[in-house]
Design an enzyme around this catalytic site. Structure first.
Site, PDB file in Angstrom:
ATOM      1  N   HIS A 153       0.018   9.137  18.730  1.00 24.25           N
ATOM      2  CA  HIS A 153       0.872  10.167  18.109  1.00 24.25           C
ATOM      3  C   HIS A 153       1.828   9.545  17.084  1.00 24.25           C
ATOM      4  O   HIS A 153       2.846  10.143  16.739  1.00 24.25           O
ATOM      5  CB  HIS A 153       1.713  10.926  19.158  1.00 24.25           C
ATOM      6  CG  HIS A 153       0.941  11.328  20.371  1.00 24.25           C
ATOM      7  ND1 HIS A 153       0.343  12.564  20.496  1.00 24.25           N
ATOM      8  CD2 HIS A 153       0.636  10.652  21.506  1.00 24.25           C
ATOM      9  CE1 HIS A 153      -0.278  12.631  21.668  1.00 24.25           C
ATOM     10  NE2 HIS A 153      -0.126  11.482  22.292  1.00 24.25           N
ATOM     11  N   SER A 283       6.265   0.137  -9.260  1.00 24.30           N
ATOM     12  CA  SER A 283       6.890   1.386  -9.699  1.00 24.30           C
ATOM     13  C   SER A 283       7.576   1.160 -11.029  1.00 24.30           C
ATOM     14  O   SER A 283       8.208   0.122 -11.240  1.00 24.30           O
ATOM     15  CB  SER A 283       7.916   1.854  -8.664  1.00 24.30           C
ATOM     16  OG  SER A 283       8.833   2.774  -9.242  1.00 24.30           O
TER      17      SER A 283
END
EC number: 4.3.2.2
Length: 478
Positions: A153, A283
């Protein structure tokens, strides 16, 4: 004319390998058509039709002598791609002109070429997939014993090892390897079947001799390198075949999407990163960024690959009777795109798997944050062995672990559960054992043994057929 003023598929202009781009090229397609016309003529000649050695030699000499300009002009005039190429081939083979395409329908060259291209496409993908598996197997072997926090999970779970987690990826890819091999080996040839699949034109050519028609089909199938032909076809081979081909490629897409998503999540955790070139910019605005762009590309293209299987599903569903032509334009797009896309994501994943970067200290630190809670059971057992009462011990640990959890979650501090156990006189009988009770490698179960057994018994043997094609690191174009 300015090439930059026309749309080009980024699958070819940006990403695909030269060999896969060639496999779906016009040159390969029309060169294969000519070879199929040659095979047909050779087989018809050997079965007694009046075709001369000279005609055969003339065809052999012109297999790759294709005047694409002439073919385009013929197609504009005739509105028929096959007849345009029959005329173009006949133009450079004047002696053979009369017997080229004898008894055949357009699908004789169209469909049989598609089947050759699909087979060859699988033969290009399989060694690439084997290389990815091989690189990941080396990685799994290297890190077979390195404990890492497991996640279910996406929440902390029992420990695994870095190598064992990699084996989850490898096992999926091994299933894909098997699926692709099976899909390739299941492909049959359309063969020599005539306009509605009844072989009527060939029965007429051989004056009612059924055994010669069967032999013609067998001979041409063997010349094209296939062991079997479909016994029954309409005008085309069943479009269900294309579903089987694209389904295994879509399934490969799903595997790669999962693997690259895991790598992207691990990159965020700073546990594992894909390779990053020294001059690479992550970036335009944030100079510190190291984005997992190759894994992202794989996910992006895998998504496209997974959707492509919808095309052949719908095409097969709407083929009326012996065939309709609404399959043609769709297949031009989806078959080529599926192989080109699979090719690109395998090359990209190979590049990633050859340079995965592991940060052991980060992995250790994350274990240290979570392991104390996981070790509570071991601490209880050790206390009981030293003469303690299980229920009392459980309650003490419950209180201490709640306090430690509050430090982590509410104060943003480090997990100090073990320090609390050390400070509590109740636990003095096991204070000396705490280090060994917290050894991460005692929490990884049989992970290292599973890795060794899996690689030895399942993975390495599956790669044996590709051994000679395993060399060479891959550098990405973009």
């Amino acid at each position: 004319e300015d090439a930059m003023a026309r749309y080009r598929s980024p699958l070819v202009s940006r990403y695909a390998s030269a060999e896969m781009a060639y496999n779906f090229s016009e040159r390969k397609k029309f060169g294969t058509w000519r070879r199929l016309w040659l095979y047909l003529a050779q087989a018809e000649k050997s079965l007694g039709l009046p075709i001369t050695d000279e005609q055969i030699r003339e065809m052999e000499a012109n297999l790759d002598n294709i005047d694409f300009k002439m073919a385009a002009e013929e197609e504009k005039k005739l509105r028929h791609d096959v007849m345009a190429h029959v005329h173009t081939f006949a133009h450079c083979c004047p002696k053979a002109a009369a017997i080229i395409h004898l008894g055949a329908t357009s699908c004789y060259v169209g469909d049989n070429t598609d089947l050759i291209v699909l087979r060859d496409g699988f033969n290009l993908l399989l060694p690439k997939l084997a290389r990815v598996i091989s690189r990941l197997a080396d990685f799994a072997e290297k890190y077979a014993d390195m404990p890492a926090l497991g996640f279910t999970h996406y929440q902390p779970a029992q420990l695994t090892t870095v190598g064992k987690r990699c084996c989850l990826w490898i096992q999926d890819l091994c299933m894909d390897l098997q699926n692709l091999e099976r899909a390739r080996d299941d492909l049959r040839f359309r063969g020599v079947k005539g306009t509605t699949g009844t072989q009527a034109s060939f029965l007429q050519l051989f004056e009612g001799d059924h055994s010669k028609v069967e032999e013609l089909d067998r001979l041409v199938t063997a010349k094209a390198g296939f062991k079997r032909a479909y016994m029954v076809t309409g005008q085309t081979y069943s479009r269900k075949v294309d579903i089987g081909v694209l389904a295994v490629l879509a399934s490969l897409g799903a595997s790669i999407h999962k693997i690259c998503t895991d790598i992207r999540l691990l990159a965020n955790l700073k546990e594992i990163e894909e390779p990053f070139e020294k001059d690479q910019i992550g970036s335009s605005a944030m100079p510190y960024k190291r984005n997992p762009m190759r894994s992202e590309r794989c996910c992006s293209l895998a998504r496209h690959l997974m959707t492509l299987v919808m095309d052949p599903l719908q095409t097969a569903a709407v083929q009326w009777f012996e065939r309709t032509l609404d399959d043609s334009a769709n297949r031009r797009v989806c078959l080529a795109e599926a192989f080109l896309t699979a090719d690109i994501i395998l090359s990209t994943l190979q590049n990633v798997s050859e340079g995965l970067v592991v940060y052991p200290k980060v992995i250790e630190r994350r274990i240290r944050q979570e392991l104390p809670f996981m070790a509570t059971e071991n601490i209880i057992m050790a206390m009981v062995k030293a003469g303690g009462n299980r229920q009392d011990c459980h309650e003490k640990i419950r209180v201490l672990s709640q306090q430690a959890a509050a430090v982590v979650k509410q104060e943003g501090g480090d997990n100090d559960f073990i320090a609390r156990v050390r400070a509590d006189h109740y636990f003095s009988p096991i204070h000396k054992q705490l280090e060994s009770l917290l050894d991460p490698s005692s929490f990884t179960g049989r992970a290292p043994q599973q890795v060794a057994k899996f690689l030895k018994e399942e993975v390495r043997p599956a790669l044996i057929p590709y051994q000679s094609q395993m060399g060479g690191k891959i550098e990405l174009a973009l």
